[in-house]
Design a protein around this motif. Sequence first.
Motif, PDB file in Angstrom:
ATOM      1  N   ILE A  46       2.233   3.692 -22.329  1.00  9.67           N
ATOM      2  CA  ILE A  46       2.136   3.179 -20.962  1.00  9.67           C
ATOM      3  C   ILE A  46       0.668   3.245 -20.530  1.00  9.67           C
ATOM      4  CG2 ILE A  46       2.676   5.443 -19.946  1.00  9.67           C
ATOM      5  CD1 ILE A  46       4.185   3.941 -17.706  1.00  9.67           C
ATOM      6  N   SER A  47       0.198   2.202 -19.865  1.00  7.63           N
ATOM      7  CA  SER A  47      -1.194   2.196 -19.408  1.00  7.63           C
ATOM      8  C   SER A  47      -1.371   3.179 -18.249  1.00  7.63           C
ATOM      9  CB  SER A  47      -1.596   0.788 -18.947  1.00  7.63           C
ATOM     10  OG  SER A  47      -0.931   0.458 -17.736  1.00  7.63           O
ATOM     11  N   ASP A  49      -2.699   2.539 -15.356  1.00  2.32           N
ATOM     12  CA  ASP A  49      -2.268   1.880 -14.114  1.00  2.32           C
ATOM     13  C   ASP A  49      -0.752   1.909 -13.964  1.00  2.32           C
ATOM     14  OD1 ASP A  49      -4.873   1.335 -13.398  1.00  2.32           O
ATOM     15  OD2 ASP A  49      -4.811  -0.758 -14.050  1.00  2.32           O
ATOM     16  N   ASP A  50      -0.032   1.602 -15.047  1.00  2.00           N
ATOM     17  CA  ASP A  50       1.429   1.626 -14.977  1.00  2.00           C
ATOM     18  C   ASP A  50       1.956   3.046 -14.795  1.00  2.00           C
ATOM     19  OD1 ASP A  50       1.680  -1.115 -15.147  1.00  2.00           O
ATOM     20  OD2 ASP A  50       2.096  -1.130 -17.296  1.00  2.00           O
ATOM     21  N   LEU A  54       4.288   4.223 -11.817  1.00  4.11           N
ATOM     22  CA  LEU A  54       5.536   4.927 -12.106  1.00  4.11           C
ATOM     23  C   LEU A  54       5.580   6.274 -11.392  1.00  4.11           C
ATOM     24  CD1 LEU A  54       8.222   5.187 -13.569  1.00  4.11           C
ATOM     25  CD2 LEU A  54       6.962   5.972 -15.591  1.00  4.11           C
TER      26      LEU A  54
END
Length: 142
Positions: A46-47, A49-50, A54
């Motif tokens: 997962i990046s 930013d993500d 989240l």
Amino acid sequence: MTLLTSIPKDTRQQLVWLLDQLVSPGVVSATLAATDGLVLSHTDGISRDDAEALAAAVSGLWSLGRAQSHLVGGGLRQQLLEYDGGMLLLSAAGEQTALAVVTGPAHEVEVDVVAHRMNELAAQVGPILSAPPRRADGPGRS
């Protein structure tokens, strides 16, 4: 994996290894977040930013779940959200800390195994990852 820098180096290395163990067939990523919405750690799936988005969602979901705990009694331990393309599993991982795991479609993952592994991880790292509530009079505040 990204980690909060205030965690001692030896502990960070242990957490990297433990969190990476959650990533298996069907599991896309794992993120540790303070329940106030801050990312503590995330896997490479997962990046940043993500992971931050989240963690913010985890904060809201955790708050909603706790607000309704009176209906079923006791404290909130886990949540599961199922989408067309996968699932989001949330689990308590210590005081003010939650573990979020994103999976692929339900038919590609054994949810009970993932949830069990999340509980094992939380038991191992919960005391290390406990994030005390931030104080209003902290640095930069008057």
